[in-house]
Every structure is written in C-alpha cells, then in structure tokens.
Motif scaffolding. Structure first.
Motif, mmCIF file in Angstrom:
data_model
loop_
_atom_site.group_PDB
_atom_site.id
_atom_site.type_symbol
_atom_site.label_atom_id
_atom_site.label_comp_id
_atom_site.label_asym_id
_atom_site.label_seq_id
_atom_site.Cartn_x
_atom_site.Cartn_y
_atom_site.Cartn_z
ATOM 1 N N GLU A 80 0.883 -1.107 0.144
ATOM 2 C CA GLU A 80 0.049 -0.126 -0.087
ATOM 3 C C GLU A 80 0.941 1.196 -0.097
ATOM 4 O OE1 GLU A 80 -3.928 -1.393 2.322
ATOM 5 O OE2 GLU A 80 -2.214 -0.964 3.550
ATOM 6 N N LYS A 81 1.758 1.159 0.575
ATOM 7 C CA LYS A 81 2.799 2.278 0.858
ATOM 8 C C LYS A 81 3.406 2.597 -0.727
ATOM 9 C CE LYS A 81 4.101 1.864 5.587
ATOM 10 N NZ LYS A 81 5.196 1.619 6.530
ATOM 11 N N LYS A 82 3.789 1.258 -1.421
ATOM 12 C CA LYS A 82 4.490 1.644 -2.580
ATOM 13 C C LYS A 82 3.494 2.133 -3.488
ATOM 14 C CE LYS A 82 7.895 -2.037 -2.777
ATOM 15 N NZ LYS A 82 8.331 -3.444 -3.368
ATOM 16 N N LEU A 83 2.232 1.593 -3.468
ATOM 17 C CA LEU A 83 0.986 2.125 -4.346
ATOM 18 C C LEU A 83 0.987 3.650 -4.363
ATOM 19 C CD1 LEU A 83 -1.459 -0.612 -4.195
ATOM 20 C CD2 LEU A 83 -0.211 0.020 -6.402
ATOM 21 N N ILE A 84 0.753 4.075 -2.927
ATOM 22 C CA ILE A 84 0.640 5.337 -2.635
ATOM 23 C C ILE A 84 1.836 6.208 -3.307
ATOM 24 C CG2 ILE A 84 0.502 7.297 -0.717
ATOM 25 C CD1 ILE A 84 -0.860 5.167 1.053
ATOM 26 N N GLY A 85 3.145 5.951 -2.997
ATOM 27 C CA GLY A 85 4.291 6.361 -3.668
ATOM 28 C C GLY A 85 4.217 6.627 -5.190
ATOM 29 N N TRP A 86 4.004 5.449 -5.931
ATOM 30 C CA TRP A 86 3.643 5.534 -7.167
ATOM 31 C C TRP A 86 2.738 6.367 -7.788
ATOM 32 C CZ3 TRP A 86 6.929 3.986 -10.901
ATOM 33 C CH2 TRP A 86 7.998 3.029 -10.682
ATOM 34 N N SER A 87 1.687 6.354 -7.139
ATOM 35 C CA SER A 87 0.598 7.467 -7.307
ATOM 36 C C SER A 87 1.005 8.673 -7.345
ATOM 37 C CB SER A 87 -0.642 6.960 -6.640
ATOM 38 O OG SER A 87 -1.091 5.705 -7.010
ATOM 39 N N LEU A 88 1.670 9.087 -6.207
ATOM 40 C CA LEU A 88 1.964 10.290 -6.144
ATOM 41 C C LEU A 88 3.119 10.934 -7.206
ATOM 42 C CD1 LEU A 88 2.025 10.822 -2.171
ATOM 43 C CD2 LEU A 88 0.640 11.851 -3.827
ATOM 44 N N GLY A 89 4.012 9.964 -7.254
ATOM 45 C CA GLY A 89 5.023 10.176 -8.200
ATOM 46 C C GLY A 89 4.477 10.439 -9.691
ATOM 47 N N ILE A 90 3.783 9.517 -10.007
ATOM 48 C CA ILE A 90 3.181 9.781 -11.434
ATOM 49 C C ILE A 90 2.292 10.803 -11.580
ATOM 50 C CG2 ILE A 90 1.302 8.617 -13.008
ATOM 51 C CD1 ILE A 90 2.518 5.854 -11.952
ATOM 52 N N GLY A 91 1.585 11.214 -10.634
ATOM 53 C CA GLY A 91 0.983 12.324 -10.600
ATOM 54 C C GLY A 91 1.543 13.704 -10.627
ATOM 55 N N ILE A 92 2.842 13.617 -10.066
ATOM 56 C CA ILE A 92 3.573 14.730 -10.029
ATOM 57 C C ILE A 92 4.473 15.156 -11.367
ATOM 58 C CG2 ILE A 92 5.894 15.900 -9.146
ATOM 59 C CD1 ILE A 92 4.826 14.787 -6.401
ATOM 60 N N VAL A 93 4.920 13.866 -11.986
ATOM 61 C CA VAL A 93 5.241 13.734 -13.210
ATOM 62 C C VAL A 93 4.343 14.271 -14.085
ATOM 63 C CG1 VAL A 93 6.477 12.309 -14.626
ATOM 64 C CG2 VAL A 93 7.234 12.176 -12.514
ATOM 65 N N LEU A 94 3.496 13.746 -14.204
ATOM 66 C CA LEU A 94 2.423 14.157 -15.355
ATOM 67 C C LEU A 94 1.999 15.903 -15.170
ATOM 68 C CD1 LEU A 94 -0.005 11.078 -15.490
ATOM 69 C CD2 LEU A 94 1.704 11.827 -17.221
ATOM 70 N N LEU A 95 2.035 16.022 -13.957
ATOM 71 C CA LEU A 95 1.817 17.771 -13.724
ATOM 72 C C LEU A 95 2.904 18.294 -14.460
ATOM 73 C CD1 LEU A 95 -0.110 19.738 -12.550
ATOM 74 C CD2 LEU A 95 0.986 19.652 -10.399
ATOM 75 N N VAL A 96 4.170 18.113 -14.106
ATOM 76 C CA VAL A 96 5.282 18.796 -14.735
ATOM 77 C C VAL A 96 5.357 18.752 -16.339
ATOM 78 C CG1 VAL A 96 7.959 18.587 -14.986
ATOM 79 C CG2 VAL A 96 6.692 18.553 -12.600
ATOM 80 N N VAL A 97 4.996 17.660 -16.699
ATOM 81 C CA VAL A 97 4.706 17.376 -18.218
ATOM 82 C C VAL A 97 3.920 18.422 -18.730
ATOM 83 C CG1 VAL A 97 4.073 15.816 -20.146
ATOM 84 C CG2 VAL A 97 5.709 15.063 -18.423
ATOM 85 N N LEU A 98 2.663 18.571 -18.049
ATOM 86 C CA LEU A 98 1.607 19.155 -18.447
ATOM 87 C C LEU A 98 1.949 20.709 -18.370
ATOM 88 C CD1 LEU A 98 -1.523 19.643 -19.186
ATOM 89 C CD2 LEU A 98 -1.883 19.817 -17.027
ATOM 90 N N ILE A 99 2.765 21.287 -17.539
ATOM 91 C CA ILE A 99 3.161 22.505 -17.461
ATOM 92 C C ILE A 99 4.436 22.758 -18.591
ATOM 93 C CG2 ILE A 99 4.823 24.177 -15.956
ATOM 94 C CD1 ILE A 99 3.482 22.853 -13.587
#
Length: 51
Positions: free
Chosen positions: A22-41
């Motif tokens: 569950e900790k890994k899934l939370i970390g991956w979800s946050l990481g993917i979200g931040i990376v996609l936000l940076v790509v969008l910017i």
C-alpha cells in the motif's frame, strides 16, 4: 443507527498500519501525478493554446 452508536463503533475499531504494498502504491501514484503535472506545465509553456 444513531450518531453516537456510529462514533462508538468507530472508536472501538483498531488502527491498522499500512502494508508495504500500500505504501508503494501511494508513492507510485504521487510520483506519477507529479511527473504528469510537470509534463503538462512544460507542454503548456512550449505549445500554448491560442484561440
């Protein structure tokens, strides 16, 4: 079920720690979200929408 009964039942429930997966899934979800936000910017900066 009244509000006090619900509160009493919630207070009786034991707190369970997060599983390692569950900790890994939370970390991956946050990481993917931040990376996609940076790509969008970056995409928005170099390819602005003009109407």
């Amino acid at each position: 079920m009244s509000e006090s009964d619900l509160q009493r039942e919630l207070n009786k429930q034991a707190v369970e720690p997060l599983l390692p997966i569950e900790k890994k899934l939370i970390g991956w979800s946050l990481g993917i979200g931040i990376v996609l936000l940076v790509v969008l910017i970056i995409v928005n900066r170099y390819f602005p929408v003009t109407v």
